[in-house]
Design an enzyme around this catalytic site. Structure first.
Site, short mmCIF file in Angstrom:
data_model
loop_
_atom_site.label_atom_id
_atom_site.label_comp_id
_atom_site.label_asym_id
_atom_site.label_seq_id
_atom_site.Cartn_x
_atom_site.Cartn_y
_atom_site.Cartn_z
N CYS A 1 -10.41 0.89 7.97
CA CYS A 1 -9.78 2.15 8.35
C CYS A 1 -10.38 3.34 7.63
CB CYS A 1 -8.27 2.08 8.08
SG CYS A 1 -7.85 1.60 6.41
N GLU B 1 0.86 -1.19 0.00
CA GLU B 1 0.00 0.00 0.00
C GLU B 1 0.89 1.24 0.00
OE1 GLU B 1 -3.75 -1.71 2.40
OE2 GLU B 1 -2.19 -1.00 3.75
#
Lengths: 657, 657
Positions: free
Chosen positions: A419, A322
Site C-alpha cells: 500500500c 496498525e
C-alpha cells in the site's frame, strides 16, 4: 443537523494549474516519474526480481478472460493497480507522455473487460469467490477497493479528458448504490476499511451527480450505529472469517465502528482507516455544510495532533492493529507510524484547510510530508519503509522478533501488502494540489514549494510564481503576473517552526503585526503585474520537547530546523546512541553535507557522552562513577536516515537539564 | 571427556538438618505452611472461587478410575500435584503434621492407581490420548512431568521415610529407561522441556541406583545432537502439533537443542528450560566428574550472570518464547523474568556452589531469592506474579496489549499454567537446604538466615546456631556447639553488596585480610563448644549502574541495600516516575515503614523532578524551558511492590550526572 451551502469554503488550486519547479522537490517528483511509477508497473506485473510477487495486473487479466490462472495476493490487491493509475494520471497532468498514457489506456481496457455486466468490479471476488460478494464487508475491503479505482477514474479523467475509466467506476458506483442502502433488499452497511467515502465525493465533483455525495454520506452516517452491521453480516455469514482463524472476532474500535462517527472523542483503531474516514467526513462536511460532521472532524483532529502524533507527523503507535493506542502513548521503537497513515493525515489536513484555512492544519501537513513521507522512500525510489520508527537498534529489531518484527532498520524492496509505495507516488505526483487554496478574495500559500500557479481570485486571473528556499532556508518569494491591477489578499503561512517572520512587498517592509490571521500573514492590497512579495522566516535550530505525559521522551530533546526533524545515526556518531546527551546550552551549528541523500544541511552539536570508565565484565557495578565527556554529535534530517547501511538511529536524544 | 571421582565436591547441609528461625524468613515459611500450600491444595482441587480451573487432582482421579470426566488443563497439569506434594514433603521435614500427611498419602494412593501396569504415569496421555504416548516429546512435556513427580517422590521419601511414591516414580523411571536409549526399539531422544535430568539424579541419590544417573546423562548427552531428534519424531508423527496450528514449527534454540549442550556459548531460548537443564548438567558433572560438562556450566553461568540477568536476579528478557534474547538486551518493561526462571537460576546456582564454592554463585542465588522470588508472591500468599517487570505503567500494560499482555501490574490469583506459585512454595519450604555446604573440613555459610544446623565437618559433629540481621542489617552471628574441640574452617560469604566486612571470634577481631577465598572469609581454627563468630558487613545504600551496553539503563541508577534492590512506586511518589531524577550527590536516608509488607526499611532521597512549566495543550513545544525542581523520592524494596493497588513502578531511575 444544519446544512448550508458551501460557498464560503476554500478550494485548492488544482494541480493542473500548479507547475512545481523547486530545487528540493524536483528530484522527488522526477523520481516518481522516472523510477517509482515505472518500477511499480514492473512490480505489479511481477517482473521485479527478488521482490514479493504482486499478481495485481494478472488478476485483472484473469478476471477479464484474457489469461488463465488463479487469483494471487490480498483481497484488496486491485488497489495497487488503481493507485498506480492514479499516480500516472497526476504525472500526465504535469507532462503528457504518450507512451505512458498508452500503457495506462491498455490497463484501463483490461479493467473494463474485468468489470461485470452489472458494474461490479473486483478481481478477487470475480475470480476466486463469486458467491462471496458483499458478504464480508468487515474484512474484505470491497468498497475500499472500489474507492481506489474511483479515485483513479476521476484522476485519469481530469488528467486526460478520457472518460473510459470514469465511466467504468461510475457504473461500479451505481452498482454500489443499488446494493447499499436502507431500502428493501439492500445492505444497510459500510466497509471495514474506509476509502469509498472520500472517493465518492471526488466522483460527485467530477460528474456532478449528487447521488454519489449522498451515498458517501450514507456510509459515514451508518458507521458505528447500533445494532452493529458487522455483527449482523457475521451472523448472516455464520461468523466465518476471511483469514486463518475459524471464527471472526470483531473489534469495533479497530474499524472506527464502536460509536457513530459524530460521537467519537479520540482517534482509535487502525490509523489509516481513521484518517481516510476523516478525509471523507471533511469532504462531506464541506459539500453538505454539515456542522456536526465538521465538529467531529475538528475534535478528532485535535486528539490526533495534540495527543497521538509523533514529531515526524507519523501516527499509529501500535503494531497490533496498525493502530492508535491512547493519548500520549508514543513509543519511539515499537512504533508503527505507517507511511500510508501519514499520507492519510495529509489528505485529512488538506481537506480541513479548505474548510477553515488555519496554519495548524498546514503545519501538520508539512511535518508529515517532509519527515515521514519523504523518509518512507529511498533516494533511489526503489526501497520503502512501511513503518517509520523514531528509534532503531538493528540488533533489537532482529533479536526480539515479537515486538519488533514490523520495524525494519533499512528500507525494503516491495511489500506483499504494497500500500505504501504507490501511496507515496500518488501523493508526490499530485503535490501541486497541496500548495495553494483560494477562498473568496484570498490566496492562501500553505507550502513553500517553488513553481508557477495559474489562479483566479476576487475576479482576477493571475499567475503566481513562487521561489522557495524551504526546507534549507526560510525564504519564499512570490511574483504576481496579471493583466490589470486587482485587489486580493495573499495569505502566507507563518509556520509553527518560524522563530520570526518578515514580509517585504516590492522590496519595502510590509509590517505584519496584527495582520496574521489563523496563522497566515495576510497581504491585502491592490496588486499590479510584476509585484513581488517576499517572506523571510527565521529558521534557527530548535530544541523540541514533548508533552510531560509522553513517558519515553521525558528529559529528551529533538532537533528541528524549519520543517525538518533531525536524528542521530550510528554512521556519524558510532553505536550506543543512548549514551549521547545534549546540554541545555549546547552550541548547535548548521553545516552542509554534499554527499548524503543529494546534499543536505546537517547539525553538529557540542554534546556529551556518558562514560562509565573501566567497566570490565560485570553486568552491574556499585562502585562505578558516571561522568560525561565532551563529544561532537552530528544530526541529519530524519528523512535521510538509513541510507548508509544498517545502524542505530534516534530522533529523541537525552538532554542534560 | 575426563571423569574422576567426585569426592572433592561440596554437599549442601540437608534441610533436614537445618531449622530456620529467622525474623525475616519465618513469616514467609509460615505463610507457605499456613496459607500457600493449603490454598494451592484448594486450587488444584478446583475449590477456589474466581480462580482459573486447574483440573490437576481430578485428572488423577479420572486416570485412576475413581471418577468420571474429561482431562482438563495443560498437557503438564500433573506437575501442579507433584510440586504441591514436594512442598508438603519439605514442610513435613521441619514439622510433622499428621493431617497434612494424610491428605498427601491419599493423593499418593490416587497417583498409584493412576499409574499404568508398565509404570507409565501421566494423566493427559492416559485419559485423553493413549495412542499418543512418547510421540511428541518436543511439545508434550512427558519427561518433564515425570521429572516433577520423581522430585516429589524423593522428597516425600526423605521427609517421611514412606516409600510408596518413591516406588511409584522408580517404576515410572524404569519405564522411561526401557523406552529411551540407543538400543533397538528404543527412542533415541529427549524432552522438549528439561527437568527429568535433575530429577533422575535425585532419584539416583535416594535409591543408589546408578542407572538413573546414567539415564540423566543420556538425556543431556543426546540433546542438540544431529540429526535432530525433534525433526525425526515430527516426521514419524507426520509433523502434527499438540497446539492449535496445523504443522509443527521447531525452533531448536527455544529447546536448547540447537547445539550439543557442551558447545552452547550463550543461554538461549526458554529461560526456565535453560536453568533446569543447567541444574541437571551440574548434577551430572558433580556425580560423574565430567569436566567438559562442568566447563559448559561455567560458560553458560557467566553468560547469564554477566550478560543476561536483571539486577533483581530475574532472567528471560523476552515474552516470545518466555526466553533469553541476546547479550545486554534487558528491557525493563516488556521483560519476562518469570518467577520460575529465577527459581531455576537458584537451583543452578546452588548446584554450582557444591561444585566449586564461590560467592559469585551465592550472590546471584541471594539476589534472585530476595528480589524476584519474594516479589513473585503477595504478603497474603494468595496472589502471584508470573512475570516480574522492573518498570510498569498500568495504562501501557492494558492499552498496548500485544507487547504487554504478559505484564500484570498487580499479582494474580492463580494461573491456568500455574507453574510459579507451587515453585515458590517448594523453594521456600526447602530454604534450609540453601544455607550451608560442607566441603572437606570447611563449612560454607552461603546465606545469612537465622536458625540451627546440625552438621558434620572434618570428623566432628556440631550444631551451628546462626542469628542474622539480613536483609535489614549486615550482621550475622554463629555459635558453635560441639562435644569436644575440633579443627575446621567456617567460611562466611562476603556478599557482593558488602562495602566492607569484619569478623570477630569470641569478641576479638579476627583479621580476614588474605583470608578471603573465592569470596568467603575463612575462619580456620580449632573450635570449642560455645565459640562465637560474628560477621559485620557494611550495608550502605548503593547506587547500582548497568553495563554501558544495556541500552535502556543508560544514565539510570538503581538503589540497593544489602541484597535488596529498591524501586520507586506511584503510591509514594505520584505518577510520571519518568520525571524523577537522582543527582549524583543525592542524600539517601534509610527510614522505616512499619505498615508496608510487614515492616520494611525504605530509602528517601533528595531527588529532582523534571519540570516543563505551563505546558498547555500542545504535544510538542520548541519554546519551553526544562528545569529540575527538588523532590523527595521514596524507594521501597522491590519485593514489596504492588501491594498498594495498581500504579507505576520503576527500579531504574534517571541519574543526573
Amino acid at each position: 443537523m444544519g446544512q448550508t451551502a458551501s460557498t464560503d469554503k476554500a478550494r485548492p488550486v488544482s494541480m493542473k494549474d500548479v507547475r512545481i519547479q523547486d530545487d528540493f522537490w524536483n528530484y522527488y517528483i522526477d523520481l516518481v516519474r522516472d523510477v517509482v511509477v515505472p518500477y511499480q508497473w514492473e512490480a505489479i506485473n511481477d517482473r521485479v526480481e527478488g521482490a514479493e510477487r504482486s499478481g495485481a495486473v494478472s488478476n485483472f487479466k484473469i478476471a477479464a478472460g484474457l489469461a488463465e490462472g488463479e487469483f494471487y495476493g490480498f483481497v484488496f490487491q486491485d488497489t495497487d493497480v488503481a493507485k498506480w493509475l492514479e499516480a500516472v494520471a497526476y504525472l500526465l497532468v504535469s507532462k503528457r507522455d504518450a507512451a505512458l498514457e498508452q500503457v495506462a489506456d491498455e490497463m484501463i481496457d483490461i479493467i473494463g473487460k474485468a468489470q461485470q455486466p452489472n458494474g461490479y468490479l473486483n478481481t478477487y471476488f470475480t475470480i476466486k469467490e463469486p458467491e462471496g460478494k458483499w458478504t464480508n464487508l468487515t474484512e474484505c475491503h470491497e468498497l475500499y477497493t472500489a474507492g481506489h479505482m474511483i479515485e483513479a477514474g476521476v484522476a485519469y479523467y481530469k488528467a486526460t479528458g478520457k472518460r473510459k475509466l470514469l465511466d467504468i467506476v461510475s457504473r461500479a458506483a451505481d452498482n454500489i448504490a443499488e446494493v447499499f442502502g436502507d431500502g428493501p433488499g439492500q445492505i444497510a452497511g459500510y466497509d471495514g476499511h474506509q476509502e469509498i467515502e472520500l472517493a465518492l465525493v471526488k466522483l460527485y465533483e467530477a460528474t456532478g451527480e449528487r447521488r454519489y455525495l449522498e451515498l458517501s454520506r450514507y456510509f459515514i452516517d451508518k458507521r458505528g450505529q447500533q445494532p452493529s452491521f458487522f455483527v449482523e453480516e457475521a451472523e448472516r455469514r455464520g461468523w466465518t472469517t476471511h483469514w486463518r482463524k475459524n471464527k471472526i472476532h470483531i473489534d469495533h474500535a479497530y474499524f472506527q465502528a464502536h460509536q457513530p462517527v459524530r460521537e467519537q472523542e479520540a482517534a482509535a483503531g487502525h490509523a489509516v482507516r481513521v484518517v481516510y474516514m476523516l478525509a471523507g467526513m471533511a469532504d462531506v462536511a464541506r459539500e453538505t455544510g454539515d456542522e456536526t460532521l465538521l465538529e467531529a472532524c475538528r475534535r478528532l483532529w485535535d486528539n490526533i495532533a495534540n495527543k497521538q502524533m509523533y514529531v515526524t507527523g507519523g501516527i499509529g503507535s501500535m503494531a497490533q492493529g496498525e493502530a492508535f493506542s491512547f493519548d500520549y502513548d508514543l513509543p519511539n521503537d515499537t512504533i508503527y507510524s505507517e507511511t500510508c497513515a501519514a499520507i492519510g493525515l495529509i489528505f485529512f489536513a488538506h481537506r480541513m484547510l479548505q474548510l477553515e484555512p488555519n496554519s495548524r492544519y498546514a503545519d501538520v501537513m508539512e511535518r508529515a510530508l517532509y519527515n515521514t513521507v519523504l523518509g518512507g522512500m529511498s533516494r533511489d525510489g526503489r526501497h520503502f519503509f512501511y513503518v517509520n520508527p523514531l528509534e532503531v537498534t538493528p540488533g533489537v529489531c532482529e533479536g526480539r522478533n515479537k515486538n519488533f518484527n514490523h520495524v525494519k532498520p533499512v528500507r525494503q524492496e516491495w511489500f506483499g501488502c504494497a500500500c505504501c509505495p504507490p501511496n507515496i507516488a500518488r501523493l508526490l505526483a499530485s503535490l501541486g494540489e497541496y500548495v495553494y487554496s483560494v477562498k473568496g478574495d484570498t490566496v492562501y500559500a500553505h507550502l513553500y514549494i517553488g513553481g508557477e500557479a495559474e489562479l483566479a481570485v476576487g475576479g482576477a486571473k493571475l499567475r503566481l510564481k513562487q521561489e522557495a528556499g524551504v526546507p534549507w532556508e526560510g525564504k519564499a518569494r512570490f511574483e504576481v503576473s496579471l493583466a490589470q491591477p486587482s485587489s486580493f489578499a495573499l495569505a502566507l503561512r507563518v509556520p509553527d517552526w518560524a522563530a520570526g517572520a518578515e514580509v517585504l512587498v516590492n522590496g519595502a517592509a510590509y509590517p505584519i503585526d496584527g495582520r496574521v490571521r489563523d496563522g497566515y500573514a495576510v497581504i491585502d492590497r491592490e496588486w499590479a503585474d510584476g509585484d513581488v512579495a517576499e517572506l523571510a522566516l527565521e529558521m534557527p535550530v530548535m530544541r523540541v520537547r514533548s508533552h510531560p505525559l509522553v513517558k519515553g521522551n521525558a528529559s529528551k530533546v529533538a532537533l528541528q530546523r524549519g520543517p525538518l526533524v533531525y536524528c542521530v545515526e550510528e554512521a556519524d556518531n558510532g553505536p550506543q546512541l543512548q549514551q549521547l546527551m545534549l546540554p541545555l546550552d549546547a552550541k548547535l551549528e548548521v553545516g552542509f553535507d554534499a554527499e548524503l541523500a543529494g546534499g543536505l544541511k546537517l547539525i553538529t552539536a557540542e554534546a556529551l557522552r556518558l562514560e562509565l570508565p573501566q567497566w570490565g565484565s560485570q553486568l552491574y557495578r556499585t562502585d562505578s562513577g558516571a561522568s560525561l565527556k565532551p563529544a561532537v554529535a552530528t544530526f541529519i534530517p530524519y528523512y535521510a536516515w538509513a541510507n548508509r547501511g544498517k545502524g542505530e538511529m534516534a530522533v529523541w536524544v537525552k538532554e542534560r537539564v
